[in-house]
Motif scaffolding. Structure first.
Motif, short mmCIF file in Angstrom:
data_model
loop_
_atom_site.label_atom_id
_atom_site.label_comp_id
_atom_site.label_asym_id
_atom_site.label_seq_id
_atom_site.Cartn_x
_atom_site.Cartn_y
_atom_site.Cartn_z
N PHE A 187 164.62 47.88 -63.54
CA PHE A 187 163.32 47.54 -64.31
C PHE A 187 164.19 45.87 -63.77
N PHE A 188 165.09 45.68 -64.47
CA PHE A 188 164.82 43.80 -63.47
C PHE A 188 164.48 42.99 -62.61
N TYR A 189 164.88 44.22 -61.47
CA TYR A 189 164.39 43.89 -59.89
C TYR A 189 162.68 43.26 -60.40
N GLY A 190 162.03 43.94 -61.03
CA GLY A 190 160.53 44.00 -61.48
C GLY A 190 160.38 42.44 -62.50
N LEU A 191 160.87 42.74 -63.17
CA LEU A 191 160.87 41.10 -63.57
C LEU A 191 161.42 39.49 -63.49
N GLU A 192 162.28 39.99 -62.14
CA GLU A 192 162.35 38.89 -61.22
C GLU A 192 161.15 38.16 -60.44
N ARG A 193 160.97 39.51 -59.89
CA ARG A 193 159.40 39.07 -59.09
C ARG A 193 158.21 38.32 -59.36
N ARG A 194 158.22 39.43 -60.72
CA ARG A 194 157.06 38.94 -61.40
C ARG A 194 156.97 36.93 -61.65
N LEU A 195 158.49 36.52 -62.36
CA LEU A 195 158.70 35.28 -62.77
C LEU A 195 158.56 34.64 -61.46
N PHE A 196 159.26 34.83 -60.13
CA PHE A 196 159.46 33.73 -59.38
C PHE A 196 158.90 34.04 -57.91
N GLU A 203 153.57 34.28 -69.15
CA GLU A 203 155.02 35.09 -69.39
C GLU A 203 156.05 34.68 -69.48
N ALA A 204 156.79 33.95 -68.84
CA ALA A 204 157.61 33.72 -69.06
C ALA A 204 158.81 33.56 -70.29
N PRO A 205 157.91 32.93 -71.38
CA PRO A 205 158.45 33.78 -72.55
C PRO A 205 159.03 34.97 -73.03
N ALA A 206 158.12 36.15 -72.93
CA ALA A 206 158.23 37.25 -73.45
C ALA A 206 159.00 37.59 -72.24
N LEU A 207 159.12 37.27 -70.62
CA LEU A 207 160.44 38.07 -69.79
C LEU A 207 161.27 38.27 -70.34
N ALA A 208 161.90 36.38 -70.73
CA ALA A 208 163.14 36.31 -71.05
C ALA A 208 163.46 37.05 -72.15
N ALA A 209 162.47 37.43 -73.49
CA ALA A 209 162.83 37.88 -74.53
C ALA A 209 163.13 39.53 -74.40
N LYS A 230 171.50 34.37 -65.90
CA LYS A 230 171.41 33.12 -64.67
C LYS A 230 169.28 33.36 -64.79
N PHE A 231 169.12 34.01 -65.12
CA PHE A 231 167.12 34.48 -64.85
C PHE A 231 166.88 33.30 -66.28
N LEU A 232 167.79 33.67 -67.63
CA LEU A 232 167.26 33.47 -68.91
C LEU A 232 167.27 31.77 -68.57
N ASP A 233 168.43 30.90 -67.76
CA ASP A 233 168.88 29.87 -67.54
C ASP A 233 167.31 29.46 -67.05
N VAL A 234 166.96 30.13 -65.97
CA VAL A 234 165.77 29.45 -65.25
C VAL A 234 164.81 29.98 -65.93
N ALA A 235 164.48 30.67 -66.43
CA ALA A 235 163.05 31.19 -67.43
C ALA A 235 162.62 30.69 -68.42
N ASP A 236 164.55 29.57 -69.51
CA ASP A 236 164.00 29.21 -70.13
C ASP A 236 163.74 27.68 -69.78
N LEU A 237 163.76 26.56 -68.66
CA LEU A 237 163.94 26.30 -67.97
C LEU A 237 161.72 26.08 -67.21
N MET A 238 161.52 27.68 -67.09
CA MET A 238 160.44 27.56 -66.43
C MET A 238 159.04 27.19 -68.00
#
Length: 785
Positions: A187-196, A203-209, A230-238
């Motif tokens: 499932f986490f692989y899909g969140l990574e692909r969606r953001l990057f 959608e970065a706030p929802a994905l990070a949540a 690491k994902f949260l670091d970059v997602a929050d920055l985005m």
């Protein structure tokens, strides 16, 4: 003809057979063995069936942890897994948004946030997150612990029963904390692909949540925690490119690196050449990979942060100055799926590339020492909360807190501090019943009787932390507290500690006890009597300002509490020989100062001699001589001789040879004491322990002057206000004309000023005057009176 047909069929069959064998030689044989982790050694891959299974993400092999090899794995694509039936993909992949409903293999999924389809079209990256509807799904759940899942799982590679488990986990809202970590990674692989890959920045706030939620459920898995952080670091920055200071938390540490948010914030401070404040320093030390918070710090984190701010400000009053390193912040995101990666631009719009605080080590040891010291101070408090969590906020817990937290006005100690402050109102002194104080402190005590020594000391230690002193305080020679007794509270730094065993303080306390006992002998206390006691305290040699303040408070409690008076008499017998002699001389001097000794005064002195262990006969001798003779003669008044008074002739010896008693002289001694007969009457009435305390007369309002001040003090204040001030000598002369002690008059006027204006009214050493900013207010009070 039949033979021709048979021959043709045989030739065709031979050609077909030869072609089939050629195809078989070109294709590799199909393996039916289960998928294994080929990054592990052979001994690990070929494990005995009896060996317990271990999740490879919790116990990774060398390839997963050794350098860059963890990224050198072949991306998994849908073409590698065409489905169990060998069918080719038909539908392109689609992102199922949160809240969108779909049905896969008979399972209804309403939570969304995954990709559905046979393959991704025209985009790079791994497809191991893709829920392929062409794949076979089992009819029942299988392998919920994920034991059969490969090291880098994908939906296409897992068994049909495992696919059923994954789909039902998605349908259940992904809330099962016991699900195998491999399913969480798919499932986490899909969140990574969606953001990057899809670059869905909105959608970065929802994905990070969602990642934070999963981290709360599965954060015990170290591998997932590292990737998720690491994902949260970059997602929050985005989501929010503006650099801001992250909130303090005991869980700042993540993986082998400091959190990016902390590095960015501190990097901007370094780039701006600004010192670190206490919050910056705590963020730094808490986010270090090798920081391990001990139990007191983790359990009492709010108290730890509050204490840290106090201790840091004391050690670094101007902040912590840190030299900026040459190393700049760089971050390269590598997806957990291994399908993509890239560098994130972290330059500041004003400062350019930011210094990386992670490259520094010089000040870290000092900050760790400070953190350990704060943790040690909270150890006792933490142990109490560990045993009794409900004790938080009680006086029992507050007693174990460092003083700085208790008196900070915020946090844990605020409630206890406010309850005690309410006893004072707008004043710095408050006289209350002991029961009222213990109620404010949240203590339960019996309705009557003496409080135990341990409880009295506990109250004393707590009040010291609140910067409140009190009397009677058994730690400094006073009696213990009575449940239904009286206590005087006064604000003083650290509770006004004194050396209660020093000779000077013990003698001064004995003098106060005798003077207070004499003042209450007639059942009432005049304000002038208390002023006289305070004047004696000020002039007593060998005691300082703190001792004088405590002695004045002690005198006040003696004047109001009959039980305290009885206790004081009993304790007089325990003082030293020199102090006892001083007490007796002071008492005799007071009695004989006007040349009179009334019967009630003689009774008081008899009981005083008895209490101090002196023969009563010595008292009679002293009364006859008009002076004190104990260890050595003590002059009460200087000798003054006058002429013209004949010395009477020595009377002739009695014929009987006995001692002749001068009855006339005895009668004269008795009759000369009428002026002070009420001073000491009835002071040793031991059979009335529950008698009501003597009433202190309230000062009478001065007519047409200042309500609340007696006539003499009101007159003196009027003179100061009208004259604009007097030099010290002139002020003392005016005070004496009004039969007032100068220093006592200033104190009385200032106490009245505190009641009216919350601050002293009169000040000055060389020149005594009314505070300029209070003149108008004083005039209004005078008009209102």
């Amino acid at each position: 003809m039949e033979w021709v047909l048979i021959g043709a069929a045989l030739v065709a069959w031979l050609i077909y057979r030869g072609r089939k064998q050629s195809l078989a030689e070109e294709a590799p044989p199909r393996s039916h063995r289960p998928v294994q982790d080929w990054s592990a050694p052979t001994s690990e891959r070929i494990a005995s069936p009896q060996q317990p299974w271990q999740d490879p993400r919790s116990h990774p092999g060398r390839r997963f942890t050794d350098g860059s090899n963890q990224w050198e794995r072949r991306p998994v694509t849908a073409s590698m897994f065409a489905g169990d039936s060998g069918r080719q993909p038909k539908a392109p992949a689609k992102w199922i948004a949160s809240g969108e409903s779909v049905r896969v293999a008979g399972v209804s999924i309403n939570s969304g946030m995954f990709y559905l389809g046979a393959s991704f079209a025209g985009k790079s990256g791994a497809e191991n997150c893709l829920v392929d509807p062409t794949c076979q799904v089992g009819s029942v759940r299988g392998d919920p612990e994920g034991k059969t899942l490969p090291y880098w799982p994908s939906y296409q590679s897992i068994s049909p029963g495992a696919r059923r488990t994954y789909l039902e986990w998605l349908a259940g809202g992904r809330n099962d904390p016991s699900i195998g970590i491999g399913y969480v990674f798919i499932f986490f692989y899909g969140l990574e692909r969606r953001l990057f890959i899809d670059e869905a920045r909105t959608e970065a706030p929802a994905l990070a949540a969602e990642v934070r939620r999963l981290l709360a459920l599965h954060g015990e898995n170290y591998s997932f925690k590292g990737y998720a952080s690491k994902f949260l670091d970059v997602a929050d920055l985005m989501a929010n490119p503006d650099i801001s200071r992250p909130a303090l938390s005991p869980d700042l540490r993540s993986g082998y690196e400091m959190p990016l948010s902390v590095r960015l914030h501190l990097g901007r401070k370094l780039g701006s050449k600004l010192p670190f404040d206490s919050t910056d320093a705590l963020l730094w030390v808490l986010s270090l990979p090798d920081t391990q918070l001990r139990t007191p710090a983790a359990r009492c984190f709010e108290e730890l942060a509050e204490l840290w701010h106090v201790r840091f400000a004391s050690r670094y009053p101007d902040g912590l100055k840190v030299n900026s390193p040459r190393t700049k912040i760089k971050i390269e995101y590598r997806a957990a799926s291994g399908g993509f990666g890239g560098r994130v631009d972290l330059s500041d719009s004003e400062l350019g590339p930011l210094p990386d605080v992670a490259a520094l080590s010089a000040p870290i040891d000092g900050l760790r020492d400070l953190l350990n010291a704060c943790t040690d101070e909270l150890a006792a408090y933490s142990r109490l909360l560990g045993k009794k969590p409900e004790a938080k906020g009680t006086v029992e817990a507050a007693f174990l807190l460092p003083k700085e937290i208790l008196t900070s006005g915020s946090g844990t100690g605020a409630a206890a501090l406010k309850r005690v402050d309410d006893l004072f109102g707008d004043h710095r002194i408050a006289g209350v019943k002991v029961t009222r104080l213990t109620q404010a402190l949240g203590m339960e005590i019996p309705p009557r009787g003496k409080l135990g020594a341990g409880l009295c000391n506990q109250i004393g230690a707590l009040m010291d932390k609140l910067d409140v002193g009190f009397e009677p305080d058994r730690r400094y020679g006073s009696r213990g507290l009575e449940a239904d007794g009286y206590i005087l509270l006064f604000k003083a730094k650290e509770g006004a500690p004194v050396d209660g065993e020093s000779a000077a303080y013990a003698a001064a306390r004995a003098m106060v006890e005798v003077a207070a006992l004499a003042a209450v002998s007639d059942g009432k206390v005049e304000p002038s009597e208390f002023e006289s006691i305070k004047a004696d305290i000020r002039s007593f040699p060998g005691v300082g300002g703190v001792e004088r303040g405590r002695l004045m408070a002690y005198a006040s409690t003696l004047l109001r509490d009959p039980a305290a008076q009885q206790s004081a008499i009993k304790k007089l017998g325990n003082i030293g020989a020199d102090a006892r002699a001083s007490v007796v001389r002071a008492a005799l001097s007071a009695v004989l100062a006007d040349g009179h000794a009334a019967p009630d005064e003689v009774k008081f002195l008899e009981r005083l001699y008895k209490a101090l262990g002196y023969p009563v006969e010595d008292l009679y001798s002293a009364l006859h001589r008009g002076s004190v003779a104990l260890d050595e003669p003590v002059a009460v008044a200087p000798e003054t001789r006058t002429t013209g008074v004949p010395i009477p002739a020595q009377p002739p010896a009695s014929s009987s040879g006995g001692v002749r008693i001068d009855h006339g002289r005895l009668e004269r001694i008795k009759s000369e004491t009428s002026a002070v007969s009420e001073l000491l009457a009835g002071i040793f009435i031991e059979e009335e322990p529950t008698a009501s305390p003597p009433q202190v007369r309230e000062p009478v309002a001065a007519e047409g002057k200042f309500a609340g001040l007696d006539g003499a003090h009101a007159t003196l204040l009027s003179l100061l206000a009208e004259s604009g001030g007097l030099d010290r000598q002139a002020f003392e002369d005016e005070a004496r004309k009004l039969r007032l002690l100068p220093d006592g008059a200033i104190e009385t006027i200032n106490e009245w000023g505190f009641d009216r204006f919350d601050e002293p009214l009169v000040d000055g050493d060389e020149r005594v005057s009314v505070a300029e900013h209070l003149r108008d207010k004083l005039q209004q009070v005078r008009v209102e009176a």
